[in-house]
Write a protein that holds these residues in place. Structure first.
Motif, PDB file in Angstrom:
ATOM      1  N   UNK A  58       9.968 -11.870 -48.286  1.00 29.79           N
ATOM      2  CA  UNK A  58      10.131 -12.372 -47.666  1.00 29.79           C
ATOM      3  C   UNK A  58      10.110 -12.418 -45.320  1.00 29.79           C
ATOM      4  N   UNK A  59      10.325 -11.393 -45.568  1.00 27.81           N
ATOM      5  CA  UNK A  59      10.482 -10.841 -44.302  1.00 27.81           C
ATOM      6  C   UNK A  59       9.127 -11.128 -43.388  1.00 27.81           C
TER       7      UNK A  59
ATOM      8  N   UNK B 268       8.112 -14.093 -42.966  1.00 24.91           N
ATOM      9  CA  UNK B 268       8.295 -15.297 -41.755  1.00 24.91           C
ATOM     10  C   UNK B 268       7.761 -14.891 -40.757  1.00 24.91           C
ATOM     11  N   UNK B 269       8.153 -13.397 -40.354  1.00 23.67           N
ATOM     12  CA  UNK B 269       7.768 -13.183 -38.472  1.00 23.67           C
ATOM     13  C   UNK B 269       5.991 -13.391 -38.837  1.00 23.67           C
TER      14      UNK B 269
ATOM     15  N   UNK C   4       4.901 -16.662 -39.238  1.00 22.99           N
ATOM     16  CA  UNK C   4       5.036 -17.774 -38.571  1.00 22.99           C
ATOM     17  C   UNK C   4       5.627 -17.383 -37.585  1.00 22.99           C
ATOM     18  N   UNK C   5       6.704 -16.786 -37.723  1.00 20.08           N
ATOM     19  CA  UNK C   5       7.794 -17.179 -36.370  1.00 20.08           C
ATOM     20  C   UNK C   5       7.394 -17.124 -34.854  1.00 20.08           C
TER      21      UNK C   5
END
Lengths: 231, 231
Positions: free
Chosen positions: A116-117, A120-121, A123-124
């Motif tokens: 999950x994290x 996200x990172x 596409x951050x």
DNA sequence: GTTTGTGAACAGATTCACAGCT
DNA sequence: AGCTGTGAATCTGTTCACAAAC
């Protein structure tokens, strides 16, 4: 008047008894360097707003919340970037900070852990100024291999060393469970990567010469809990 | 022998000139409190491994990388938790730290900003020990309203105050773009929430009595860049 | 007159070293 | 004998205040 490319004038007051080879700037507080990132962000914002006036430490103080003396001291560790009676030139100081921070050129990063994290990172957009590029993603979970995220394909961890060499990767972001983190770190270190940003909530060992920074959500939230409880 | 529930013995050496109402423990360094989270994590790990021996500051030092003196000093700010000649009881100290950190009861959190980072934070298992529960998610983007994540429904930001009251929410996590962050913070503060964890890379204002902590990925990565560049 | 750069003073945090308890 | 808790010493970082530069 231009202060480019070199970290100027490392002032050397009370050197320790001469520690063998010392290629390092004497002793800059970690927090000073981190504030440099804040100053840099402010400068970018001002410039993007078309502000072209020289910036005084007093104005920087208002914009960042640090004291003016602190701003001047922080900058003075690295050289003389301002003009007395005037202030700091927004463009010049920006360039100096880029040079000091080493963000005057792009960096290639690896991401390890596509949970999950990790995703996200990927596409951050927070890798400011596009200087930091995640060029490869890894996971030890075979069911994730081959999965695509944008133009990245998830690879087995075993490919890290080869890929790191090919793409000249010098930093890694670790977003794996705590139980796997040390093994992942060892692999990263073995691949010759010297800068690691770790999100796993666990104490990790790296050899000298490898820099490990951590972001620990538990600590942040528990600190807030403490503040709310003891106030 | 049991040290439960109350933050024991706030030692009061050189109090400042008596600042009006002082419900606060005198003056604990921020870093001390953050290390408490590390100690707590170690204790949990040891206990889960069935370790039941009393723990010396020396052993804690080896496990955390902090010095033994630091471990003792940190703990001593809050009371006397150890036994001389023996060490600290793993279970008791754990309970004391839970109490000090305010994590001896659950906390309800709101998440504001359901973008990439926000959604990752929703499913992040890092809210250790299940004490921290995200019970509501908000976004100002109307196209996201009604979207479900697990058992959470994304709501309009305008509902924050009401939902916060209903669910007794006392902390918020902010994962919105920098440009929106201050407005979001203002809404959160207006809702009576007093603890905020901010991921937006921008300097934000909160009134006294509201605690704002930040996690800034840019700063972490730029600091690594600095270390790799100047070493 | 204004604002930087910096010694010197100050404040804060860490480490030392040992008295005191178990 | 062993380990904590803590004054005192040390170290590190911040702020003060002013001479130097423009």
């Amino acid at each position: 008047m231009e202060q480019t490319l070199k970290v100027a004038k490392p002032p050397m007051p009370n050197m320790p008894p001469a520690t063998g080879h010392m290629l390092k700037v004497p002793k800059i507080p970690k927090m000073t360097v981190r504030r440099l990132s804040d100053y840099y962000r402010i400068l970018r914002t001002l410039e993007s707003q078309g502000d072209t006036e020289p910036l005084s430490s007093e104005k920087m103080s208002r914009l960042t919340g640090f004291t003016a003396a602190q701003v001047r001291r922080d900058l003075a560790y690295f050289g003389s970037f301002g003009k007395r009676g005037v202030g700091y030139d927004i463009g010049d100081l920006q360039q100096s900070l880029r040079s000091i921070l080493g963000i005057d050129h792009p960096w290639s990063l690896a991401l390890v852990g596509v949970g999950n994290l990790g995703t996200a990172l990927l596409s951050y957009p927070g890798y400011r100024a596009q200087g930091f590029h995640i060029v490869a993603a890894f996971d030890s979970d075979a069911t994730k291999h081959g999965r695509r995220f944008g133009n990245l394909v998830v690879r087995p961890l075993e490919d890290l060393a080869e890929t790191a060499r090919e793409h000249n990767i010098s930093m890694a972001i670790v977003a794996v469970p705590a139980s796997e983190a040390q093994a992942v770190i060892d692999t990263i270190v073995a691949a010759g990567i010297k800068g690691i940003l770790n999100f796993a909530p666990v104490k990790l060992q790296v050899p000298p010469g490898v820099f490990l920074e951590k972001v620990d959500l538990s600590i942040e939230i528990e600190y807030l809990s403490y503040l709310l409880t003891n106030s």
